[in-house]
Design an enzyme around this catalytic site. Structure first.
Site: not given
Length: 158
Positions: A121-123
């Site tokens: 989850p780089c978001h």
């Protein structure tokens, strides 16, 4: 490696993987490629879990992952997996946790090269000032994902 293209609320999602795990999950705009008619057996669980995520029924993924990257990128991506659903951290927070505040640009670059959209989850990484910065899938998708994961705002009684 097997590949499948599925519809998602954010565009056409491409999933690539084999018995060693999922190597790539990426998104592109509708119309850039056709949705697959069949899902390869080795990718069915990834498709199922992504669909559950988009339906709001899944907050964690239980997939065998096999992203390809440098040792540093792998370390950065592993740290992303520790950010809980519905939470965000700043690039500086992530960099501090990795132990070298001078590496902030390298950490941000590794985040940008994350091959496993949503699952890693780089978001959930934002600017120190709370701004939505740096997302390979586009800031509109990042905003959608963060809103999708945020707890429902309590309605006013008055």
């Amino acid at each position: 490696m097997e590949t499948v293209y599925i519809n998602s609320p954010l565009g056409i999602t491409k999933i690539i993987g084999d018995e060693n795990g999922i190597a790539v999950i990426s998104v592109s705009d509708v119309g850039t490629t056709d949705v697959s008619n069949e899902i390869p057996e080795v990718l069915k669980e990834a498709v199922s879990q992504l669909n559950e995520y988009f339906q709001g029924k899944r907050t964690d993924f239980e997939l065998k992952l096999n992203p390809q990257g440098t040792e540093f990128q792998q370390k950065v991506w592993k740290s992303l997996l520790e950010i809980p659903y519905g939470k965000t951290v700043s690039y500086m927070d992530q960099t501090k946790k990795l132990g070298d505040v001078k590496a902030i640009r390298a950490v941000a670059s590794a985040n940008g090269k994350n091959p496993l959209w949503i699952v890693i989850p780089c978001h959930r990484v934002i600017g120190t000032n709370g701004s939505l910065t740096g997302y390979a899938g586009g800031l509109s998708r990042k905003k959608w994902l963060l809103e999708h994961e945020s707890p429902s705002a309590q309605q006013s009684l008055f």
